[in-house]
Design an enzyme around this catalytic site. Structure first.
Site, mmCIF file in Angstrom:
data_model
loop_
_atom_site.group_PDB
_atom_site.id
_atom_site.type_symbol
_atom_site.label_atom_id
_atom_site.label_comp_id
_atom_site.label_asym_id
_atom_site.label_seq_id
_atom_site.Cartn_x
_atom_site.Cartn_y
_atom_site.Cartn_z
ATOM 1 N N ASP A 7 0.883 -1.158 0.000
ATOM 2 C CA ASP A 7 0.000 0.000 0.000
ATOM 3 C C ASP A 7 0.925 1.212 0.000
ATOM 4 O OD1 ASP A 7 -2.378 1.576 0.254
ATOM 5 O OD2 ASP A 7 -1.892 1.832 2.377
ATOM 6 N N GLU A 68 -0.873 -1.440 -4.883
ATOM 7 C CA GLU A 68 -2.086 -0.666 -5.132
ATOM 8 C C GLU A 68 -1.842 0.292 -6.286
ATOM 9 O OE1 GLU A 68 -4.219 2.913 -2.899
ATOM 10 O OE2 GLU A 68 -4.464 1.001 -1.830
ATOM 11 N N ASP A 141 -2.692 1.266 6.844
ATOM 12 C CA ASP A 141 -1.814 0.981 5.700
ATOM 13 C C ASP A 141 -1.380 -0.486 5.704
ATOM 14 O OD1 ASP A 141 -1.158 4.007 4.926
ATOM 15 O OD2 ASP A 141 -0.933 3.775 7.087
#
Length: 193
Positions: A7, A68, A141
């Site tokens: 992330d 991501e 996160d």
């Protein structure tokens, strides 16, 4: 197969590692957040994130890295830092010959909860449930990084429609096969074969 999810972020970059067996049963391996000090220059922040990602990739030797996909946000500075961190994760994986997959937040939410518009807490709870964790990974996160890894394991094609899905499914299947071959090759070397 070992999947390392990322992330991306410039201040906090989530890193989650899971293992998926041949039937795609998932097990938790590791979760953490790589941090950079917001009070130092951006070049040094990027170096800190890169070094942290390299250390995680070298430690866990993933067969694939799921990152991501950066999407447009209102805050340009946030998008820029996120995109730079995503690029660093791609670079670190590419330098090691590890395949990279990109999944949007919506795809990860869909894979984890069945709802592409799920709230963050729903995603966090399902990540903990899927991986049989006693508590939700913190900070957010970290949970998002695990969701990226789970997304790749369960839905490597993402949430696409019709012909677009068929086109990308072939690509995703190739990525999955490449990652499986990488895993077999690594395990053969580990066992001295």
């Amino acid at each position: 197969m070992i999947i390392l999810g990322v992330d991306p972020g410039l201040t906090r970059c989530g890193v989650g590692v899971i293992e998926a067996d041949a039937s795609r049963r998932l097990s938790f391996v590791h979760v953490d957040v790589v941090r950079s000090d917001p009070h130092i220059s951006q070049d040094l922040r990027l170096l800190a994130i890169y070094n942290g990602l390299v250390a995680k990739i070298d430690r866990f030797s993933p067969d694939t890295v799921s990152i991501e996909r950066v999407f447009a946000q209102e805050n340009r500075n946030t998008v820029l830092g996120t995109a730079q961190a995503a690029g660093l994760a791609m670079l670190a994986a590419a330098q090691r010959g590890i395949p990279v997959a990109l999944h949007t937040p919506t795809e990860a939410k869909m894979a984890v909860t069945g709802n592409g518009r799920a709230e963050k807490i729903q995603v966090e709870r399902m990540v903990a449930r899927i991986l049989n964790l006693n508590e939700i990974p913190q900070p957010a996160d970290a949970a998002d990084a695990l969701a990226q890894a789970i997304c790749h394991a369960l839905r490597p094609s993402g949430a696409l429609q019709g012909g677009e899905r068929e086109q990308h499914l072939t690509l995703a299947q190739r990525q999955w096969t490449k990652a499986q071959q990488h895993a077999k090759k690594r395990h053969s070397v580990d066992r001295g074969m």
